[in-house]
Design a protein around this motif. Structure first.
Motif: not given
Lengths: 309, 288
Positions: B15, B19, B146, B150, B231, B233, B236-237, B283
């Motif tokens: 993750g 990111v 993360a 962001t 994105d 998220r 991470l997805l 996403l």
């Protein structure tokens, strides 16, 4: 991770210390390695001319050829030449298939070179994984057990398979020059690589010709895969390193020209072997990439190139 | 249970990587194949400084980030000369060069064997020997990375990156210097990748060069392309799906070697299929 120590080259390099003999040995080893890089580079540029993107799946065609040979030879025990033919055709068809299924539709959507490169990395992963699932991921020698003939040239030694590699390189060089500059087919191919839009307006069936480019280019990579397999062995990840060296040779020679790719193969092989002699064999790949970065920074058009970098 | 913890730790490490790479690839539009090198530098910094110098885990993370940041500054400066495909090829060169150094500088890196006996982190006198406690720590790191990501993309700095991605000339007109911005995000992203490497080294308690290859880099690219370009998220997805899916296959009784190849097959196919049906990812907000 793969590392090819082309047939005991290192031992030879370490043992000899007299200047001339050493030079001759390095030269001969370079000529052998240059054949591999040269064929990969020339076949790579053939498809590059038509499509203008770095097809990372190109090297995998070498693995397809090598493994198809392996399968036909071990499992079906076809005669030697039939196995070579089978391997080459299988590689060519795989190349054609990647174009028809993936690259051609993407081209029609106007995908950028970076997108096509990322997609081709996906294709590379798929081919490597499929081969590994069928044949296991370990290294396997291809050569028919038994005699390996080799010739003595002065102090240097070259095996029969390696002489085939050298001859293949020269034949591919001559053949591609003939094909591109002496035949109608070649004129059409060059028309496409100069300007696809205009070529299409003039009624040239660009996608058909690009398909042929992919087939020939992949078939040549397949042939090299078989020869490398016979010289050392095959493993699923072999193609990637064949490709990287081919791409590097093509770029430093001046991308999109057959003579450039041929010269680039020699230049890369000779620099690598000099570097290996000075630093040790394990640095081969790093030497190649440092050379590439040097060229990209200071002479992006390559040795023979005249186009933009 | 132990198995689930293991996967979750892997998820948090990947993750962080996803990111980090998304900042460069999704938000700035630079497809980097050099991130496996930064991941490797971080991992080896932690492994070597902990075993040979005896530094604590958290100090080695800082050292690793510093080292990686400097490397990224140099590499990024060289890469800033290239565009598109040439950028990708040249960045791949750095991963291969670093791999070669890890492999061949035996006296320091241990060569192909790698470095064994990397200790687990110690917090306030207690060593995090259990995987559960390590999971807690790695999730904290994931949250920090993360969160930082962001913050970056929501700041004016992040907006400048997106302008540069869309059109460098426009960015110049508005007074942003694309070179500086691209270098800055490249260095930040590399430092994040280094943290992932440090975590991996301490979690596995050993490192060897075979982890830090181009393949690994492509794997992380596949996560981003799947989850979503530009994105956080989404990254991470993508990491969760690509770590989880093949592990699920392992459950259904595939042998280990096949399962490893299944992972490669999955991400390869995903890359091909996604470019056709949804090039920005699940996403995502940007297509390469």
């Amino acid at each position: 991770m793969t590392f090819y120590s082309f047939s005991g080259m290192l031992q030879c390099l370490c043992k000899r210390d007299k200047g001339m003999e050493l030079f001759l040995q390095i030269l001969i080893n370079s000529v052998i390695v240059a054949s591999i890089y040269g064929v990969m580079a020339m076949s790579f540029t053939l498809a590059y001319r038509g499509t203008r993107f770095f097809n990372m799946a190109h090297g995998a065609m070498g693995a397809v050829g090598g493994y198809m040979f392996f399968f036909l030879h071990q499992n079906l025990s076809w005669p030697f030449l039939a196995c070579v033919f089978g391997g080459v055709v299988a590689a060519g068809l795989t190349g054609l298939l990647t174009d028809r299924l993936v690259f051609m539709p993407q081209r029609k959507r106007g995908a950028s070179g970076a997108v096509l490169l990322v997609v081709s990395l996906g294709i590379l992963a798929v081919i490597e994984a499929v081969i590994a699932m069928i044949f296991s991921s370990s290294f396997q020698p291809l050569a028919p057990m038994g005699e390996i003939t080799s010739y003595q040239i002065g102090p240097a030694r070259i095996s029969e398979i390696q002489t085939w590699m050298v001859m293949t390189n020269l034949l591919v060089f001559a053949g591609m020059l003939f094909l591109l500059y002496e035949t109608k087919f070649g004129r059409l191919l060059r028309a496409i690589s100069d300007d696809q839009e205009v070529a299409r307006i003039l009624g040239i069936r660009t996608n058909l010709l690009i398909g042929w480019m992919f087939f020939i280019s992949a078939a040549l990579a397949g042939l090299m895969g078989i020869l490398v397999g016979l010289d050392t062995g095959v493993e699923p990840t072999m193609g990637f390193y064949l490709l990287l060296k081919g791409v590097i040779a093509a770029i430093i020679g001046g991308i999109s020209g057959v003579p450039g790719a041929f010269v680039g193969g020699f230049f890369l092989a000779f620099s690598e072997n000099l570097g290996v002699w000075a630093l040790g064999g394990a640095w081969r790949d790093a030497i190649a990439f440092i050379l590439l970065l040097g060229f990209l920074l200071f002479r992006p058009q390559g040795i023979l190139g005249s186009r933009e970098g | 249970m132990e198995y689930l913890i293991n996967i979750s730790i892997l998820f948090s490490i990947y993750g962080i990587l996803a990111v980090s790479l998304n900042l460069v690839m999704g938000y700035t539009g630079l497809v980097s194949l050099a991130h496996a090198a930064f991941y490797g530098i971080g991992a080896y910094a932690t492994a070597l400084l902990m075993t040979k110098v005896g530094l604590g885990f958290f100090e080695t993370i800082l050292c690793g980030m510093l080292l990686t940041g400097l490397a990224a500054l140099a590499i990024g400066t060289v890469l800033s000369r290239f565009r598109d495909d040439y950028y990708i090829i040249a960045s791949a060169g750095f991963t291969v060069i670093v791999f070669n150094i890890l492999m061949n500088w035996r006296e320091v890196t241990g060569g192909a064997v790698g470095v064994f006996g990397v200790p687990r982190p110690m917090i306030a006198g207690t060593v995090l020997t259990s995987n559960l406690s390590f999971l807690g720590l790695s999730l904290v790191f994931l949250a920090v990375v993360a969160g930082a990501g962001t913050l970056i993309v929501r700041s004016s700095f992040g907006r400048a990156l997106k302008i540069i991605r869309e059109d460098e000339d426009v960015a110049l007109v508005f007074g942003y210097r694309p070179l500086h911005y691209k270098l800055a995000i490249f260095v930040i992203s590399a430092m994040m990748a280094s943290v992932a490497g440090s975590l991996l080294a301490s979690y596995l308690m050993f490192v060897d060069p075979s982890t830090f290859t181009l393949n690994e880099n492509v794997f992380v690219i596949a996560m981003i392309v799947l989850g979503g370009l530009a994105d956080i998220r989404g990254a991470l997805l993508g990491a969760a799906l690509l770590i989880g899916l093949p592990e699920a296959l392992r459950f259904t009784g595939f042998p280990d070697d096949i399962a490893a190849q299944m992972q490669k097959l999955t991400y390869g196919l995903l890359l091909i299929v996604l470019i056709f049906i949804r090039p920005q990812g699940i996403l995502g907000k940007f297509r390469i």
